[in-house]
Design a protein around this motif. Sequence first.
Motif: not given
Length: 171
Positions: A119-126, A90-92, A100-107, A137-139
């Motif tokens: 951004a709030a979702a990224v902060s919560r996930a972190a 998972l690359t954020v 913010w953008q997210a990418e997911l790679k399986n293998g 990430i919060d910084e």
Amino acid sequence: MSVEALTHDEDTAAGPAAASSPQAAGTPEAPEVAEPTAAPESSDSAAADAPKPTAESSETPAVESPKPKRGRPKAAASTAKKTRTVELTLTVTGTADGEWQAELKNGAKWVAKGLAVPAAAVSRAAKELHEELSGPIDEVINAAREAQAAKVAQLEAELEAAKAALAELDN
């Protein structure tokens, strides 16, 4: 050694000793008990004449050192259950503007690319994942928040200036 070599060694070793023993002078011979030990190597002519075993003899196999095996040594068999691991990446990524953008790679296969994430979702996930992740990430999010607040203040100032210019034109 073979049985013949043992009896030959004992006969030759006992031969000179038998001639000097009192039994050779006419007394009846007692049966000899043969011990399965090799005659010691000494400077006796009888022991020197005895055949010595060679490395090629079939009774004494040559001990060869085993050749080292190639490759990695095999690990001992484990009694633990083997678990199947799944590699998900998972690359954020975030920008200074707070996008913010997210990418997911399986293998090697992409599952999702370029998904917009708040951004709030990224902060919560972190924070849920680990403290060491949430700090940096919060910084970044706080720096983006400050940059946006400065931009809002600048735009508000421009808006006030534009309203004042419009009011002058109306008079």
